[in-house]
Design a protein around this motif. Structure first.
Motif, PDB file in Angstrom:
ATOM      1  N   TRP A  16      38.476  42.927  36.453  1.00 20.50           N
ATOM      2  CA  TRP A  16      39.842  43.143  36.952  1.00 20.50           C
ATOM      3  C   TRP A  16      40.860  42.277  36.207  1.00 20.50           C
ATOM      4  O   TRP A  16      41.974  42.721  35.907  1.00 20.50           O
ATOM      5  N   THR A  17      40.485  41.035  35.892  1.00 21.72           N
ATOM      6  CA  THR A  17      41.384  40.158  35.135  1.00 21.72           C
ATOM      7  C   THR A  17      41.629  40.719  33.744  1.00 21.72           C
ATOM      8  O   THR A  17      42.765  40.734  33.261  1.00 21.72           O
ATOM      9  N   GLN A  33      41.494  43.875  32.795  1.00 24.74           N
ATOM     10  CA  GLN A  33      42.370  45.042  32.890  1.00 24.74           C
ATOM     11  C   GLN A  33      43.816  44.632  33.167  1.00 24.74           C
ATOM     12  O   GLN A  33      44.752  45.204  32.619  1.00 24.74           O
ATOM     13  N   THR A  34      44.006  43.638  34.026  1.00 25.02           N
ATOM     14  CA  THR A  34      45.359  43.179  34.338  1.00 25.02           C
ATOM     15  C   THR A  34      46.033  42.568  33.112  1.00 25.02           C
ATOM     16  O   THR A  34      47.196  42.874  32.810  1.00 25.02           O
TER      17      THR A  34
END
Length: 75
Positions: A62-63, A65-66
């Motif tokens: 998730w990090t 992708q962010t």
């Protein structure tokens, strides 16, 4: 002519940066997801840490992708 050449260089740098971030993120995600998968298959070495390793792996994903989205938005 010079303006167009500068645009190509800017896009080239952006693509190299995206490629590098993508490669690092994908590598880290895969490197942490493999032991988590082994833990859920009841491999003795990893079984006690399976949930923790999976959470670390998902946090990395998730990090990644962010950060990739932020980089694309700011460029």
């Amino acid at each position: 002519m010079t303006g167009s050449r500068g645009a190509v260089s800017r896009w080239g740098a952006l693509l190299i940066g995206i490629w590098a971030v993508g490669l690092l993120g994908a590598g880290a995600f895969t490197a942490t997801m493999a032991p988590a998968d082994a833990a859920f298959k009841q491999h003795q070495r990893w079984v006690d840490l399976g949930g923790l390793i999976q959470r670390v792996s998902l946090t990395i994903g998730w990090t990644w992708q962010t950060l990739l989205a932020v980089r694309i938005l700011h460029t």
